[in-house]
Design a protein around this motif. Sequence first.
Motif, mmCIF file in Angstrom:
data_model
loop_
_atom_site.group_PDB
_atom_site.id
_atom_site.type_symbol
_atom_site.label_atom_id
_atom_site.label_comp_id
_atom_site.label_asym_id
_atom_site.label_seq_id
_atom_site.Cartn_x
_atom_site.Cartn_y
_atom_site.Cartn_z
ATOM 1 N N MET A 193 0.827 -1.203 0.000
ATOM 2 C CA MET A 193 0.000 0.000 0.000
ATOM 3 C C MET A 193 0.857 1.247 0.000
ATOM 4 O O MET A 193 0.543 2.242 -0.665
ATOM 5 N N VAL A 194 1.949 1.226 0.755
ATOM 6 C CA VAL A 194 2.829 2.391 0.810
ATOM 7 C C VAL A 194 3.465 2.628 -0.552
ATOM 8 O O VAL A 194 3.680 3.768 -0.968
ATOM 9 N N THR A 195 3.740 1.530 -1.291
ATOM 10 C CA THR A 195 4.283 1.671 -2.642
ATOM 11 C C THR A 195 3.277 2.343 -3.563
ATOM 12 O O THR A 195 3.647 3.169 -4.413
ATOM 13 N N LEU A 196 1.998 2.023 -3.412
ATOM 14 C CA LEU A 196 0.962 2.609 -4.258
ATOM 15 C C LEU A 196 0.884 4.124 -4.121
ATOM 16 O O LEU A 196 0.458 4.818 -5.050
ATOM 17 N N VAL A 197 1.284 4.635 -2.973
ATOM 18 C CA VAL A 197 1.219 6.084 -2.749
ATOM 19 C C VAL A 197 2.619 6.705 -2.710
ATOM 20 O O VAL A 197 2.782 7.850 -2.299
ATOM 21 N N GLY A 198 3.608 5.943 -3.148
ATOM 22 C CA GLY A 198 5.000 6.378 -3.024
ATOM 23 C C GLY A 198 5.333 7.674 -3.734
ATOM 24 O O GLY A 198 6.223 8.401 -3.298
ATOM 25 N N GLU A 199 4.631 7.959 -4.829
ATOM 26 C CA GLU A 199 4.914 9.168 -5.599
ATOM 27 C C GLU A 199 4.062 10.361 -5.174
ATOM 28 O O GLU A 199 4.212 11.458 -5.718
ATOM 29 N N LEU A 200 3.183 10.151 -4.215
ATOM 30 C CA LEU A 200 2.276 11.224 -3.797
ATOM 31 C C LEU A 200 2.908 12.092 -2.719
ATOM 32 O O LEU A 200 3.830 11.670 -2.014
#
Length: 372
Positions: free
Chosen positions: A254-261
Amino acid sequence: MTRAIAKTGRVIALGAMSGTSLDGVDAALVKTDGTQIFAFGESRYRAYTKEERAVLRAGLGKWSGPEVEAAAALTDRVHAEVLSAFPEAEIVGFHGQTLAHAPRLQGTLQVGNGAALAEALGKPVVWDFRSDDVALGGEGAPLAPFFHFACAKYIGAKAPLCFLNLGGVGNLTYVDPRFDRPEDSGALLAFDTGPANAPLNDLLQVRQGLPFDKDGAIARKGEVEEGALELFLAEPFFAKMPPKSLDRNDFAEMVTLVGELSDADAAATLTAMCAAAVAQGMEHCPAPPEMVLVTGGGRHNPVLMEMLRVSLDCPVKPVEDVGLDGDMLEAQAFAHLAVRVARGMPTSCPGTTGVQACVGGGVVSVPGGGGV
């Protein structure tokens, strides 16, 4: 020196809980006979220091090794410190610290030595609550539902309702208080809904050195990334029928999914993921609940609570609205369960963990060695 509790009657039981959010140890007294709650007593909270959290975090996901040994030693020391402040307790329910949970693979691991704690406190200690359930094909979690059933009776509920615990992982208990016993078929359905506070806490620890998003202040400034949310909800876990359970780190991506935010958008998206997972889980309820009572640290996040109220079709309230203590409910649960174990009563059933038959898991250690 008390070596065992009586087989009937009311008992002053002490429960302790150190959850996967790694915030600290909760301890609370409950007067119970293992079936009925008669009164709630004193409670205490002992926060972990930053250094202690680091020791516990290092052991997460591991089954053995020096990190696990260090986490176990810390767990024993802190619990002995906290629980010694309750001399009136007749029996103790000691959950320990969950480091790894894979019921269909390695099993489940809660570190902490209940026998040593019994010696330190001079009273019976019930511990290792989950292993027997897993050995009989259960998920080993969640275990609070039998206590939630007692709570529903305590508050005088007459219609089905849900308890939603939002700690490191989220779990939901559907309770039908019209049944007489928690083990009756149809009385309970329980399962983990998905990740709750853990991914957000981990993100903020790495990015800002913060243990959690206090009052949802960071998430409130952000926007939800809908694409990341859709990818999250496509995970096979959400299509699986309950009972089902999770390890704290099962959704680490999940943290990877928002890594660029940005920090704010990432926080808003992770918070929305928690709420969306609960909404998905509610579809498994046998009938629409009268209300959802929220416990655990997540209820202190107003952004998360707002998201839940928008996405669910019934009132969503903190458990304090019905006179319960959301900070101590899990500790109280293990006080109640300790009495059930000591008296040979079940603590889980097919509807709560998927176990093959009702089981009363747990080891009872008494001062002077051995168990009962």
